[in-house]
Design an enzyme around this catalytic site. Structure first.
Site, PDB file in Angstrom:
ATOM      1  N   LYS A 228       0.826  -1.208   0.000  1.00  5.50           N
ATOM      2  CA  LYS A 228       0.000   0.000   0.000  1.00  5.50           C
ATOM      3  C   LYS A 228       0.863   1.263   0.000  1.00  5.50           C
ATOM      4  O   LYS A 228       0.453   2.299  -0.507  1.00  5.50           O
ATOM      5  CB  LYS A 228      -0.969  -0.016   1.173  1.00  5.50           C
ATOM      6  CG  LYS A 228      -1.835  -1.281   1.261  1.00  5.50           C
ATOM      7  CD  LYS A 228      -2.737  -1.498   0.050  1.00  5.50           C
ATOM      8  CE  LYS A 228      -3.381  -2.879   0.068  1.00  5.50           C
ATOM      9  NZ  LYS A 228      -4.164  -3.205  -1.126  1.00  5.50           N
TER      10      LYS A 228
ATOM     11  N   GLU B 149      -1.809   6.481   7.980  1.00 11.53           N
ATOM     12  CA  GLU B 149      -2.594   7.377   7.153  1.00 11.53           C
ATOM     13  C   GLU B 149      -3.367   8.326   8.049  1.00 11.53           C
ATOM     14  O   GLU B 149      -3.894   7.902   9.076  1.00 11.53           O
ATOM     15  CB  GLU B 149      -3.609   6.524   6.384  1.00 11.53           C
ATOM     16  CG  GLU B 149      -3.737   6.835   4.940  1.00 11.53           C
ATOM     17  CD  GLU B 149      -4.695   5.843   4.302  1.00 11.53           C
ATOM     18  OE1 GLU B 149      -4.241   5.111   3.413  1.00 11.53           O
ATOM     19  OE2 GLU B 149      -5.862   5.805   4.701  1.00 11.53           O
TER      20      GLU B 149
ATOM     21  N   ARG C 146      -8.723  -7.403  -7.508  1.00 16.54           N
ATOM     22  CA  ARG C 146      -9.469  -8.667  -7.532  1.00 16.54           C
ATOM     23  C   ARG C 146     -10.946  -8.354  -7.661  1.00 16.54           C
ATOM     24  O   ARG C 146     -11.353  -7.203  -7.642  1.00 16.54           O
ATOM     25  CB  ARG C 146      -9.248  -9.401  -6.213  1.00 16.54           C
ATOM     26  CG  ARG C 146      -9.610  -8.489  -5.025  1.00 16.54           C
ATOM     27  CD  ARG C 146      -9.724  -9.220  -3.721  1.00 16.54           C
ATOM     28  NE  ARG C 146      -9.644  -8.316  -2.589  1.00 16.54           N
ATOM     29  CZ  ARG C 146     -10.660  -7.683  -2.033  1.00 16.54           C
ATOM     30  NH1 ARG C 146     -11.868  -7.819  -2.540  1.00 16.54           N
ATOM     31  NH2 ARG C 146     -10.491  -6.885  -0.999  1.00 16.54           N
TER      32      ARG C 146
ATOM     33  N   HIS D 240     -14.208  -1.249  10.263  1.00 19.38           N
ATOM     34  CA  HIS D 240     -13.664  -1.219   8.908  1.00 19.38           C
ATOM     35  C   HIS D 240     -14.061  -2.414   8.057  1.00 19.38           C
ATOM     36  O   HIS D 240     -13.472  -2.662   7.012  1.00 19.38           O
ATOM     37  CB  HIS D 240     -12.136  -1.074   8.922  1.00 19.38           C
ATOM     38  CG  HIS D 240     -11.698   0.091   9.745  1.00 19.38           C
ATOM     39  ND1 HIS D 240     -11.874   1.387   9.332  1.00 19.38           N
ATOM     40  CD2 HIS D 240     -11.145   0.155  10.976  1.00 19.38           C
ATOM     41  CE1 HIS D 240     -11.429   2.201  10.274  1.00 19.38           C
ATOM     42  NE2 HIS D 240     -10.992   1.481  11.291  1.00 19.38           N
TER      43      HIS D 240
END
Lengths: 503, 172
Positions: free
Chosen positions: A115, A200, A294, A235
């Site tokens: 990421k 983040e 995906r 999440h």
């Protein structure tokens, strides 16, 4: 390409097998020891055992999957979602063995998979990213602490190899960091076999909106519009819809969001189906979050509003066909909503529920689609994801889709394991949800299920009557057996009596 | 025949009169109950109102599901009910709490030891199941009197992991 091996289980294995069958392709299932009786095994033309229940010893064992493909003569492997679907080494191994991997090239998986690298690639391509540790990877605990102070709080710790919210932790201050790093690393290690994490900044009041991409091997990239996935808990997405009520009728905003989605895919020469996830703040600023390389769990909502069968497209793309349509042919019509039906108890902190499914009656009727891998008699084991079905409803307008969803949730009966259906019913009645006013903190902020709510017990009297009649019938039957041993009782006389109740 | 049906802690007195007739808490009703499949599905028509119900019996406990809501039922006849009430007035273990595994899983962390004093909401164990780490917390304050699991070990559903005893009140 005549035969496809599906390297997955549960509802998604069945979903992919269905697409293969529609295309006239032969199918191969694989299964762990506890999945021998699963639907996907029975649905496929061939089935091969690949090891014990823990996924590390079965669904994640690349060699076993390749071996099953070679043994069966499958020319392609569809990885589904989760497991090896975003594993570049596996995609490479398939290529080395001359097996088609139904997904992007290993290089694109790798560039989007870390990421940190993905974020710097996006930034360079002109795609806005959430501020954080982009450009850095394999950070130590000390480096993370130093970076955290630069970024500021609140922030998110995320698994570098991540997805699906696993290994993710929200942190409000520096003091919480060390414990959160530890548990994020542990969870990431166990879910992805990699304990690297990155940071983040947390965008407050953000919505999670994503763009579905399809790209063929001939350079054609199209988007299939956006999905709204802000209804999440820890999440993990729970309710998704297409289109997004936040984007709504603002076609300019939609076009811009989707244009950037296509740009993100092009930046890594993406091929096959993929999803560009964005965070959108209340002022319609959006930031690239990650790309899922995906098929996505929530792909059906897009299929219902665009009429495109995404899995069929994946298979066509994998065998080298050109996309049969162009961007201007894609239109979203109507509205679709998906509820993820999980084996977990919404009244008890969403603890996973395992056991034998005693009854599984799925809703039917207009505008209802159920993708599932379970059935009456199926066993929910603790080894895999708790999602047992996806209930998807379509309507002309959002209001009709929501009405249908309420109706379908009431028709859905799962007995034996506890499901989160009451959670969905609660959300579907919430006025803010109905009005489309929600962000990713919605569930944490607004959701509370009170089991002592009197309306949840309105049929107690009927329940008391049923329970009484059944236990009466049972004691009468027991008494009759005793009596029958001594004297002959007229069966005729017994026939019309209370004890016949409920037999 | 008179029964006392307890639904989620509320008692209902149900008296069976003759075929299709009963009283519930003294109120007369017309009732027709039919099993509709080979599993657990029932149809109840009660004074013209139709209910689709499911009934599960497990370990002697009956659960009735109507409209997605679960009703835990226990049915006793008058005599059994009376006996139960007489014998139930014994000493309670109310101050003790047994933390049982809500599902099978792996014990990732056990941050408490025997003798530790915990407050309500303290994490007693972190259990991993279905790839998720779940924190099990203390529902009441207390002192840890037993730890029956080890870090890295696994537990089955309903295994006792930790026992909390009452806090000593002679702390002054």
């Amino acid at each position: 390409m005549n035969k496809v091996l599906v390297a997955n289980r549960g509802e998604i294995a069945v979903r992919v097998l269905r697409a293969c069958r529609e295309l006239g392709l032969k199918t191969v299932a694989v299964y762990s020891d506890v999945d021998r009786k699963s639907l996907h095994v029975r649905y496929a033309d061939e089935a091969y055992p690949i090891g014990p229940a823990p996924s590390a010893q079965s669904y994640l064992r690349m060699e076993s999957l390749i071996e099953a493909a070679n043994k069966s003569g499958a020319e392609a492997i569809h990885p589904g979602y989760g497991f090896l679907s975003e594993n570049a080494d596996f995609a490479q191994m398939c290529a080395d063995e001359g097996i088609l991997f139904v997904g992007p090239r290993p290089d694109a998986i790798r560039r989007m998979g870390d990421k940190g690298i993905a974020r710097s690639t996006m930034k360079a391509a002109g795609v806005p990213v959430v501020p954080g540790t982009e450009g850095l990877s394999a950070l130590s605990d000390e480096e993370l602490l130093a970076e955290a102070e630069k970024i500021g709080f609140p922030l998110l710790i995320k698994a570098a190899a991540g997805g699906g919210g696993k290994g993710m932790r929200a942190v409000n201050n520096l003091a919480e960091m060390p414990v959160a790093i530890g548990s994020a690393r542990r969870e990431s290690k166990s879910a992805f076999g990699d304990d690297n994490v990155y940071l983040e900044k947390m965008i407050e009041g953000a919505r999670h909106i994503e763009v579905q991409i399809l790209a063929d091997q001939h350079g054609n990239v199209v988007h299939l519009g956006e999905r709204e996935c802000s209804i999440q808990r820890r999440h993990q997405k729970l309710i998704e819809e297409a289109p997004s009520p936040f984007v709504g009728v603002d076609q300019t905003f939609r076009d811009e969001l989707c244009r950037v989605g296509v740009l993100a895919a092009q930046a890594v020469d993406y091929v096959n189906a993929g999803t560009v996830e964005c965070l959108v703040d209340k002022d319609k600023n959006f930031y690239f979050l990650e790309m899922n390389t995906r098929l996505q769990v929530e792909h059906p909502v897009t299929e219902l509003v665009t009429g495109v069968d995404i899995v069929v497209q994946q298979l066509r793309i994998a065998r080298g066909e050109q996309l049969s349509f162009q961007q201007e042919d894609v239109a979203m019509r109507g509205w679709a909503v998906e509820c993820r039906i999980n084996a977990e108890d919404p009244f008890n902190q969403f603890f996973p529920s395992t056991g034998l499914i005693r009854q599984h009656d799925v809703p039917t009727g207009p505008g209802v689609r159920v993708d599932t891998g379970v059935f009456s008699g199926a066993e929910i084991t603790p080894y895999y994801d708790p999602m047992i079905a996806k209930l998807v409803c379509y309507g002309d307008k959002r209001s009709q889709a929501l009405r249908r969803m309420r109706r379908a949730l009431a028709e859905y009966h799962i007995l034996g394991v506890t499901s989160n259906i009451p959670f969905h019913q609660n959300i579907l009645q919430n006025n803010d949800f109905i009005a489309g006013n929600f962000d990713t903190s919605f569930v944490e902020k607004h959701f509370s299920l009170d089991q002592t709510d009197p309306s949840s017990q309105k049929h107690a009297e009927a329940a008391a009557i049923i329970a009484t009649l059944l236990s009466h019938a049972k004691t009468q039957r027991a008494a009759r057996i005793d009596r029958d041993c001594g004297e002959r009782v007229s069966a005729w006389k017994r026939a019309r009596n209370w004890k016949e109740m409920g037999r | 025949m008179k029964y006392i049906a307890t639904i989620n802690d509320t008692d209902f007195v149900v008296e069976l009169l003759k075929e299709g007739q009963l009283t519930i808490n003294g109120k007369p009703c017309q009732v027709d109950l039919k099993r509709v499949d080979n599993g657990s599905a029932f149809s109840l028509v009660l004074d013209g109102v139709s209910y689709a119900a499911f009934v599960l019996e497990e370990n002697g406990r009956m659960q009735v599901f109507i409209d997605g809501a679960r009703y835990i039922a226990e049915v006793l006849d008058e005599h059994e009910k009376l006996l139960r009430e007489v014998s139930a007035s014994g000493a309670g273990l109310d101050d003790f709490f047994q933390l049982k595994a809500p599902m099978p899983g792996l014990v990732v962390k056990l941050p408490v030891a025997v003798g530790d004093v915990v407050s309500r909401g303290d994490v007693l164990v972190i259990l991993e199941s279905m790839k998720m780490q779940n924190e099990l917390r203390a529902p009441q304050p207390g002192v840890v009197t037993e730890v029956q699991a080890v870090e890295g070990g696994s537990v089955e559903k309903r295994d006792v992991i930790i026992v909390l005893g009452p806090l000593e009140e002679n702390g002054d």
